[in-house]
Design an enzyme around this catalytic site. Structure first.
Site, PDB file in Angstrom:
ATOM      1  N   LYS A  10       0.827  -1.212   0.000  1.00 50.87           N
ATOM      2  CA  LYS A  10       0.000   0.000   0.000  1.00 50.87           C
ATOM      3  C   LYS A  10       0.868   1.272   0.000  1.00 50.87           C
ATOM      4  CE  LYS A  10      -3.934  -2.294   2.251  1.00 50.87           C
ATOM      5  NZ  LYS A  10      -4.905  -2.249   3.384  1.00 50.87           N
ATOM      6  N   TYR A  50     -12.154  -1.384  -3.765  1.00 49.09           N
ATOM      7  CA  TYR A  50     -12.687  -1.665  -2.427  1.00 49.09           C
ATOM      8  C   TYR A  50     -14.212  -1.522  -2.367  1.00 49.09           C
ATOM      9  CZ  TYR A  50      -8.265  -2.266   0.115  1.00 49.09           C
ATOM     10  OH  TYR A  50      -7.068  -2.754   0.608  1.00 49.09           O
ATOM     11  N   ASN A 113      -1.850  -0.203   6.995  1.00 51.39           N
ATOM     12  CA  ASN A 113      -1.353  -1.523   7.418  1.00 51.39           C
ATOM     13  C   ASN A 113      -0.504  -2.202   6.342  1.00 51.39           C
ATOM     14  OD1 ASN A 113      -3.444  -2.115   5.730  1.00 51.39           O
ATOM     15  ND2 ASN A 113      -4.731  -3.096   7.266  1.00 51.39           N
ATOM     16  N   HIS A 116      -2.067  -5.578   1.330  1.00 54.11           N
ATOM     17  CA  HIS A 116      -3.377  -6.158   1.051  1.00 54.11           C
ATOM     18  C   HIS A 116      -3.181  -7.582   0.542  1.00 54.11           C
ATOM     19  CE1 HIS A 116      -7.377  -6.775  -0.693  1.00 54.11           C
ATOM     20  NE2 HIS A 116      -6.730  -7.324  -1.705  1.00 54.11           N
ATOM     21  N   GLU A 127      -9.529  -9.605  -8.264  1.00 56.13           N
ATOM     22  CA  GLU A 127      -8.498  -8.605  -7.950  1.00 56.13           C
ATOM     23  C   GLU A 127      -7.288  -8.720  -8.880  1.00 56.13           C
ATOM     24  OE1 GLU A 127      -9.579  -7.923  -3.243  1.00 56.13           O
ATOM     25  OE2 GLU A 127      -7.755  -9.021  -3.747  1.00 56.13           O
TER      26      GLU A 127
HETATM   27  N1  UDP Z   1      -9.650  -0.330   7.173  1.00 55.64           N
HETATM   28  C1  UDP Z   1      -9.775   0.906   7.796  1.00 55.64           C
HETATM   29  N2  UDP Z   1     -10.491   0.970   8.967  1.00 55.64           N
HETATM   30  C2  UDP Z   1     -11.083  -0.113   9.524  1.00 55.64           C
HETATM   31  C3  UDP Z   1     -10.973  -1.357   8.873  1.00 55.64           C
HETATM   32  C4  UDP Z   1     -10.251  -1.434   7.702  1.00 55.64           C
HETATM   33  O1  UDP Z   1      -9.247   1.900   7.303  1.00 55.64           O
HETATM   34  O2  UDP Z   1     -11.722   0.029  10.592  1.00 55.64           O
HETATM   35  C5  UDP Z   1      -8.868  -0.436   5.924  1.00 55.64           C
HETATM   36  C6  UDP Z   1      -7.546  -1.177   6.106  1.00 55.64           C
HETATM   37  O3  UDP Z   1      -6.560  -0.577   5.278  1.00 55.64           O
HETATM   38  C7  UDP Z   1      -7.915  -2.571   5.630  1.00 55.64           C
HETATM   39  C8  UDP Z   1      -8.861  -2.249   4.464  1.00 55.64           C
HETATM   40  O4  UDP Z   1      -9.619  -1.151   4.957  1.00 55.64           O
HETATM   41  O5  UDP Z   1      -6.775  -3.318   5.230  1.00 55.64           O
HETATM   42  C9  UDP Z   1      -9.805  -3.360   4.059  1.00 55.64           C
HETATM   43  O6  UDP Z   1     -10.468  -3.849   5.212  1.00 55.64           O
HETATM   44  P1  UDP Z   1     -10.653  -5.404   5.437  1.00 55.64           P
HETATM   45  O7  UDP Z   1     -11.594  -5.587   6.580  1.00 55.64           O
HETATM   46  O8  UDP Z   1     -11.002  -6.068   4.134  1.00 55.64           O
HETATM   47  O9  UDP Z   1      -9.201  -5.878   5.953  1.00 55.64           O
HETATM   48  P2  UDP Z   1      -8.064  -6.762   5.255  1.00 55.64           P
HETATM   49  O10 UDP Z   1      -8.740  -7.769   4.360  1.00 55.64           O
HETATM   50  O11 UDP Z   1      -7.174  -5.810   4.490  1.00 55.64           O
HETATM   51  O12 UDP Z   1      -7.329  -7.398   6.402  1.00 55.64           O
HETATM   52 MG    MG Z   2     -10.211  -7.531   2.932  1.00 51.47          MG
END
Ligand code: UDP
Ligand code: MG
Length: 139
Positions: A10, A50, A113, A116, A127
């Protein structure tokens, strides 16, 4: 079963100079990088990628973040790549992530974080197609 998954470094990971370290962790874990590119997503592209989260309260902030700078997108291949790469990334919130995971070691918060990874075979196919065309996926 050999499987492909989509990985993204990211904008925070690219800005902080973590591309090499993240790719090293991925390769050391036995994933083969079979396609890779650096791109900058527009807001519309980040929102489309997203779209599954469009009703969430964090959606706007997420779109802003994902379009804030270049990302590195890669297709990883390995046995059970989808589950194994999710395990290597660790939990979404780095405070909840297991020791030894990329997010535990490198992420700063639950949005920034650094990585992805696709969460199912259907998502992975979608994707991978979002970032790579058939010509780029012939390996
Ligand atoms: N995210 C965020 N706030 C939250 C949860 C998620 O900004 O409370 C962002 C974070 O970058 C995350 C992405 O949205 O990686 C997608 O969320 P998801 O729940 O799909 O998590 P992932 O699959 O990336 O672990
Ligand atoms: Mg996710």
């Amino acid at each position: 079963m050999q499987q492909k998954t989509l990985a993204i470094i990211k904008p925070d990971g690219v800005k902080r100079g973590l591309v090499g370290e993240i790719l090293t962790r991925i390769e050391k874990e036995g994933f083969r990088i079979v396609a890779m590119k650096m791109v900058r997503l527009s807001r519309a592209q980040a929102a489309a990628f997203y779209a599954v989260h469009k009703e969430k309260d964090f959606f706007e902030g997420l779109v802003e973040f994902m379009s804030s700078g270049p990302v590195v997108a890669a297709v990883l291949e390995a046995q059970d790549a989808i589950t194994r790469y999710r395990a290597l990334m660790g939990a979404t919130d780095p405070e909840m992530a297991e020791a030894g995971t990329i997010r535990k070691a490198l992420a700063t918060d639950g949005r920034k974080n650094v990585v992805h990874g696709s969460d199912s075979p259907e998502t992975a196919a979608k994707e991978i197609g979002f970032f790579f065309n058939a010509f780029e996926l012939t390996i």
